[in-house]
Structures are given as C-alpha cells and as structure tokens.
Motif scaffolding. Structure first.
Motif, PDB file in Angstrom:
ATOM      1  N   ILE A 165      12.434  -4.277   4.450  1.00  0.00           N
ATOM      2  CA  ILE A 165      11.221  -3.974   5.210  1.00  0.00           C
ATOM      3  C   ILE A 165      10.062  -3.949   4.228  1.00  0.00           C
ATOM      4  CG2 ILE A 165      10.056  -2.278   6.676  1.00  0.00           C
ATOM      5  CD1 ILE A 165      12.908  -1.440   7.614  1.00  0.00           C
ATOM      6  N   LEU A 166       9.084  -4.818   4.490  1.00  0.00           N
ATOM      7  CA  LEU A 166       7.923  -4.935   3.606  1.00  0.00           C
ATOM      8  C   LEU A 166       6.757  -4.118   4.159  1.00  0.00           C
ATOM      9  CD1 LEU A 166       8.088  -8.807   3.030  1.00  0.00           C
ATOM     10  CD2 LEU A 166       9.222  -6.999   1.719  1.00  0.00           C
ATOM     11  N   ALA A 167       5.808  -3.811   3.289  1.00  0.00           N
ATOM     12  CA  ALA A 167       4.644  -2.998   3.707  1.00  0.00           C
ATOM     13  C   ALA A 167       3.935  -3.640   4.895  1.00  0.00           C
ATOM     14  CB  ALA A 167       3.688  -2.829   2.527  1.00  0.00           C
ATOM     15  N   GLY A 168       3.848  -4.958   4.904  1.00  0.00           N
ATOM     16  CA  GLY A 168       3.152  -5.658   5.968  1.00  0.00           C
ATOM     17  C   GLY A 168       3.846  -5.563   7.321  1.00  0.00           C
ATOM     18  N   GLN A 169       5.126  -5.125   7.326  1.00  0.00           N
ATOM     19  CA  GLN A 169       5.870  -5.002   8.584  1.00  0.00           C
ATOM     20  C   GLN A 169       5.727  -3.619   9.224  1.00  0.00           C
ATOM     21  OE1 GLN A 169       9.481  -6.478   6.433  1.00  0.00           O
ATOM     22  NE2 GLN A 169       9.841  -7.615   8.301  1.00  0.00           N
ATOM     23  N   ILE A 170       5.102  -2.692   8.522  1.00  0.00           N
ATOM     24  CA  ILE A 170       4.921  -1.347   9.076  1.00  0.00           C
ATOM     25  C   ILE A 170       3.831  -1.398  10.138  1.00  0.00           C
ATOM     26  CG2 ILE A 170       4.219   1.024   8.543  1.00  0.00           C
ATOM     27  CD1 ILE A 170       5.354   0.630   5.741  1.00  0.00           C
ATOM     28  N   GLU A 171       4.132  -0.829  11.293  1.00  0.00           N
ATOM     29  CA  GLU A 171       3.144  -0.804  12.373  1.00  0.00           C
ATOM     30  C   GLU A 171       2.064   0.236  12.047  1.00  0.00           C
ATOM     31  OE1 GLU A 171       4.450  -0.555  16.450  1.00  0.00           O
ATOM     32  OE2 GLU A 171       6.301  -1.623  15.950  1.00  0.00           O
ATOM     33  N   LEU A 172       0.835  -0.221  12.017  1.00  0.00           N
ATOM     34  CA  LEU A 172      -0.280   0.682  11.714  1.00  0.00           C
ATOM     35  C   LEU A 172      -1.082   0.950  12.978  1.00  0.00           C
ATOM     36  CD1 LEU A 172      -1.646  -0.900   8.405  1.00  0.00           C
ATOM     37  CD2 LEU A 172       0.083   0.872   8.653  1.00  0.00           C
ATOM     38  N   PRO A 173      -1.520   2.187  13.169  1.00  0.00           N
ATOM     39  CA  PRO A 173      -2.392   2.494  14.324  1.00  0.00           C
ATOM     40  C   PRO A 173      -3.694   1.708  14.238  1.00  0.00           C
ATOM     41  CG  PRO A 173      -1.598   4.507  13.250  1.00  0.00           C
ATOM     42  CD  PRO A 173      -1.249   3.370  12.346  1.00  0.00           C
ATOM     43  N   ALA A 174      -4.366   1.564  15.356  1.00  0.00           N
ATOM     44  CA  ALA A 174      -5.645   0.853  15.398  1.00  0.00           C
ATOM     45  C   ALA A 174      -6.644   1.506  14.451  1.00  0.00           C
ATOM     46  CB  ALA A 174      -6.191   0.869  16.822  1.00  0.00           C
ATOM     47  N   GLY A 175      -7.431   0.677  13.781  1.00  0.00           N
ATOM     48  CA  GLY A 175      -8.482   1.199  12.909  1.00  0.00           C
ATOM     49  C   GLY A 175      -8.015   1.499  11.500  1.00  0.00           C
ATOM     50  N   ILE A 176      -6.730   1.221  11.210  1.00  0.00           N
ATOM     51  CA  ILE A 176      -6.202   1.496   9.866  1.00  0.00           C
ATOM     52  C   ILE A 176      -5.848   0.177   9.196  1.00  0.00           C
ATOM     53  CG2 ILE A 176      -4.279   2.546   8.595  1.00  0.00           C
ATOM     54  CD1 ILE A 176      -4.420   4.849  10.525  1.00  0.00           C
ATOM     55  N   SER A 177      -6.323  -0.001   7.973  1.00  0.00           N
ATOM     56  CA  SER A 177      -6.070  -1.257   7.235  1.00  0.00           C
ATOM     57  C   SER A 177      -5.127  -0.988   6.072  1.00  0.00           C
ATOM     58  CB  SER A 177      -7.374  -1.814   6.669  1.00  0.00           C
ATOM     59  OG  SER A 177      -8.396  -1.755   7.632  1.00  0.00           O
ATOM     60  N   LEU A 178      -4.185  -1.911   5.893  1.00  0.00           N
ATOM     61  CA  LEU A 178      -3.233  -1.808   4.787  1.00  0.00           C
ATOM     62  C   LEU A 178      -3.890  -2.284   3.500  1.00  0.00           C
ATOM     63  CD1 LEU A 178      -0.204  -1.267   4.020  1.00  0.00           C
ATOM     64  CD2 LEU A 178       0.156  -3.723   4.363  1.00  0.00           C
ATOM     65  N   LEU A 179      -3.835  -1.469   2.441  1.00  0.00           N
ATOM     66  CA  LEU A 179      -4.368  -1.862   1.138  1.00  0.00           C
ATOM     67  C   LEU A 179      -3.242  -2.264   0.182  1.00  0.00           C
ATOM     68  CD1 LEU A 179      -7.184   0.798   0.580  1.00  0.00           C
ATOM     69  CD2 LEU A 179      -7.380  -1.491   1.545  1.00  0.00           C
ATOM     70  N   THR A 180      -2.054  -1.663   0.367  1.00  0.00           N
ATOM     71  CA  THR A 180      -0.893  -2.065  -0.429  1.00  0.00           C
ATOM     72  C   THR A 180      -0.607  -3.535  -0.130  1.00  0.00           C
ATOM     73  OG1 THR A 180       0.073   0.156  -0.387  1.00  0.00           O
ATOM     74  CG2 THR A 180       1.606  -1.646  -0.770  1.00  0.00           C
ATOM     75  N   ASP A 181      -0.184  -4.294  -1.132  1.00  0.00           N
ATOM     76  CA  ASP A 181       0.176  -5.699  -0.924  1.00  0.00           C
ATOM     77  C   ASP A 181       1.215  -5.793   0.196  1.00  0.00           C
ATOM     78  OD1 ASP A 181       1.319  -8.270  -1.066  1.00  0.00           O
ATOM     79  OD2 ASP A 181       0.918  -8.415  -3.207  1.00  0.00           O
ATOM     80  N   ALA A 182       0.961  -6.668   1.181  1.00  0.00           N
ATOM     81  CA  ALA A 182       1.845  -6.797   2.351  1.00  0.00           C
ATOM     82  C   ALA A 182       3.267  -7.168   1.961  1.00  0.00           C
ATOM     83  CB  ALA A 182       1.275  -7.833   3.324  1.00  0.00           C
ATOM     84  N   GLU A 183       3.426  -7.813   0.780  1.00  0.00           N
ATOM     85  CA  GLU A 183       4.763  -8.250   0.337  1.00  0.00           C
ATOM     86  C   GLU A 183       5.515  -7.152  -0.431  1.00  0.00           C
ATOM     87  OE1 GLU A 183       6.169 -11.342   1.090  1.00  0.00           O
ATOM     88  OE2 GLU A 183       4.436 -11.354   2.416  1.00  0.00           O
ATOM     89  N   THR A 184       4.904  -5.989  -0.598  1.00  0.00           N
ATOM     90  CA  THR A 184       5.554  -4.893  -1.330  1.00  0.00           C
ATOM     91  C   THR A 184       6.787  -4.410  -0.575  1.00  0.00           C
ATOM     92  OG1 THR A 184       3.444  -4.169  -2.250  1.00  0.00           O
ATOM     93  CG2 THR A 184       5.234  -2.556  -2.271  1.00  0.00           C
ATOM     94  N   LEU A 185       7.917  -4.339  -1.285  1.00  0.00           N
ATOM     95  CA  LEU A 185       9.170  -3.889  -0.671  1.00  0.00           C
ATOM     96  C   LEU A 185       9.126  -2.370  -0.483  1.00  0.00           C
ATOM     97  CD1 LEU A 185      12.037  -4.595   0.285  1.00  0.00           C
ATOM     98  CD2 LEU A 185      12.806  -4.345  -2.077  1.00  0.00           C
ATOM     99  N   VAL A 186       9.340  -1.938   0.754  1.00  0.00           N
ATOM    100  CA  VAL A 186       9.301  -0.501   1.050  1.00  0.00           C
ATOM    101  C   VAL A 186      10.727   0.036   1.207  1.00  0.00           C
ATOM    102  CG1 VAL A 186       8.494   1.262   2.679  1.00  0.00           C
ATOM    103  CG2 VAL A 186       7.028  -0.687   2.131  1.00  0.00           C
ATOM    104  N   VAL A 187      11.533  -0.645   2.028  1.00  0.00           N
ATOM    105  CA  VAL A 187      12.912  -0.204   2.248  1.00  0.00           C
ATOM    106  C   VAL A 187      13.851  -1.386   2.035  1.00  0.00           C
ATOM    107  CG1 VAL A 187      14.553   0.832   3.879  1.00  0.00           C
ATOM    108  CG2 VAL A 187      12.144   1.492   3.953  1.00  0.00           C
ATOM    109  N   ASN A 188      14.936  -1.146   1.307  1.00  0.00           N
ATOM    110  CA  ASN A 188      15.907  -2.189   1.012  1.00  0.00           C
ATOM    111  C   ASN A 188      17.293  -1.709   1.457  1.00  0.00           C
ATOM    112  OD1 ASN A 188      16.958  -4.541   0.009  1.00  0.00           O
ATOM    113  ND2 ASN A 188      16.925  -3.902  -2.136  1.00  0.00           N
ATOM    114  N   VAL A 189      17.929  -2.450   2.355  1.00  0.00           N
ATOM    115  CA  VAL A 189      19.281  -2.094   2.825  1.00  0.00           C
ATOM    116  C   VAL A 189      20.265  -3.028   2.142  1.00  0.00           C
ATOM    117  CG1 VAL A 189      20.778  -1.783   4.832  1.00  0.00           C
ATOM    118  CG2 VAL A 189      18.317  -1.387   5.061  1.00  0.00           C
ATOM    119  N   THR A 190      21.176  -2.449   1.352  1.00  0.00           N
ATOM    120  CA  THR A 190      22.140  -3.261   0.595  1.00  0.00           C
ATOM    121  C   THR A 190      23.561  -2.846   0.960  1.00  0.00           C
ATOM    122  OG1 THR A 190      22.152  -1.675  -1.237  1.00  0.00           O
ATOM    123  CG2 THR A 190      20.542  -3.454  -1.360  1.00  0.00           C
TER     124      THR A 190
END
Length: 199
Positions: free
Chosen positions: A152-177
């Motif tokens: 799950i990458l930062a860009g896949q997190i659902e953000l409420p309206a009016g909120i902009s993602l500043l972290t790089d969208a490709e940043t790995l947040v959760v990894n299931v191995t």
C-alpha cells in the motif's frame, strides 16, 4: 476537528525555577511561535491542556484565550515527564482559520491480512497539507484479506476533501510479506529445549 478553548495566562517569569513553580501549581509552561510575531510565553491549566491535546491527537489545535484575545495554536512539540507522564512544556505554532498547514498524520492499520503473512508498517505517518481546523487525527488503511505481496503506497490512502498529500505518492506505507518459515521453527526448538530441561 474542532478546537478546544483553553484559558491561558501570559508568562513573565522564565528559566527553570519559574517553570518548576508553574508545574507545582499543576500548570504547564508553553510558547506560541509564528506569523512573524515575537514568541508568546504562556501558562496553561494542566488538566484542561492535557485532555485537549489527548483528545486532539498529534496535531491538536487549541484556542488559547489570553489578555482579551483568542489565538488558534497548532501543537508542534510536547515534552512529557517520562516517570509521572505529565506535560512539562508545549510548543505551539500560531494558525488562523482557513490557513493551510503542513502536518504529519499517523497511519492506523485496520483489519487482518491472510494467515501466514507478516504486515510491516514502513511509514507510520504521511505528510499532508490541510486546513488548520480540519486536520485528521489519523488515516485508516485496511489490510483486510491482504495477501503476501500486497503493498500500500501513500498515494493509495483515501484522503478527505480539501487535504493534499505532500509525501511522495510512491512511498511504501504498508508491506504484506510471507511470514518466514524460520520463526515457528525457532519456537519449536525452544519448546523442545524446555521439555529437555524438565525431564
């Protein structure tokens, strides 16, 4: 997020001795920075402030009332006594309603991945730009039924309206191995050793 109103007093005494006296009265020394003004040194009521910050989470916004004025303030740094778990000092940044601020918001994992997987949180927060009075306490990320190989990458997190993602969208947040087969084996050998001891 609504802001909690806190009655504050302007502080004229500084230094460790003054801070100790303030804490003895169950109050908290604080400083408000920002908006090109000189820092404002305040004394805050201990219990009310602690509850407001606890309620507001990592990015609590408090409405500080002092000298007949009201100032919205975003919590930036909180010092906590490691033993007594009481607030020792709080740094705030002055904000205004409608102003956009940059904050790190915690990521909260919900649900369970499939059996035999290991869930690793690679980043516990993501940086966003949000209105000062509408900062989310956390972002929920569901891993329900996730299989090994799910990322799950930062860009896949659902953000409420009016909120902009500043972290790089490709940043790995959760990894299931896949869970390493060695881990259960290590437990088994430990159990066998215990059994040998008890004989």
């Amino acid at each position: 997020m609504s802001s909690d109103k806190i009655q504050a007093e302007v502080r004229t005494e500084f230094g460790k001795g003054a801070a100790r006296r303030i804490r003895r009265e169950n109050k908290i020394p604080a400083v408000v920075y920002g908006h090109g003004n000189e820092p404002v040194h305040l004394t805050l009521p201990g219990h009310d402030t602690m509850m407001a910050i606890k309620h507001g989470g990592a990015n609590a916004v408090l409405e500080l009332e002092f000298d007949g004025t009201s100032q919205l303030a975003l919590t930036k740094q909180v010092q906590v006594d490691p033993v007594r778990r009481v607030l020792e000092h709080v740094d705030f940044v002055a904000v205004t309603r409608g102003e956009k601020v940059t904050v790190d918001v915690p990521v909260h994992i919900v649900g369970d991945a499939v059996n035999g997987t290991l869930v690793v949180t690679e980043n516990t927060t993501v940086q966003v730009e949000a209105e000062a009075t509408h900062i989310p306490e956390q972002f929920e990320v569901s891993i329900e039924g996730a299989e090994a190989g799910t990322q799950i990458l930062a860009g896949q997190i659902e953000l409420p309206a009016g909120i902009s993602l500043l972290t790089d969208a490709e940043t790995l947040v959760v990894n299931v191995t896949e869970q390493s087969a060695e881990e259960p084996a290590a437990e088994t050998s430990a159990e066998a050793a215990e059994a040998g001891d008890s004989e």
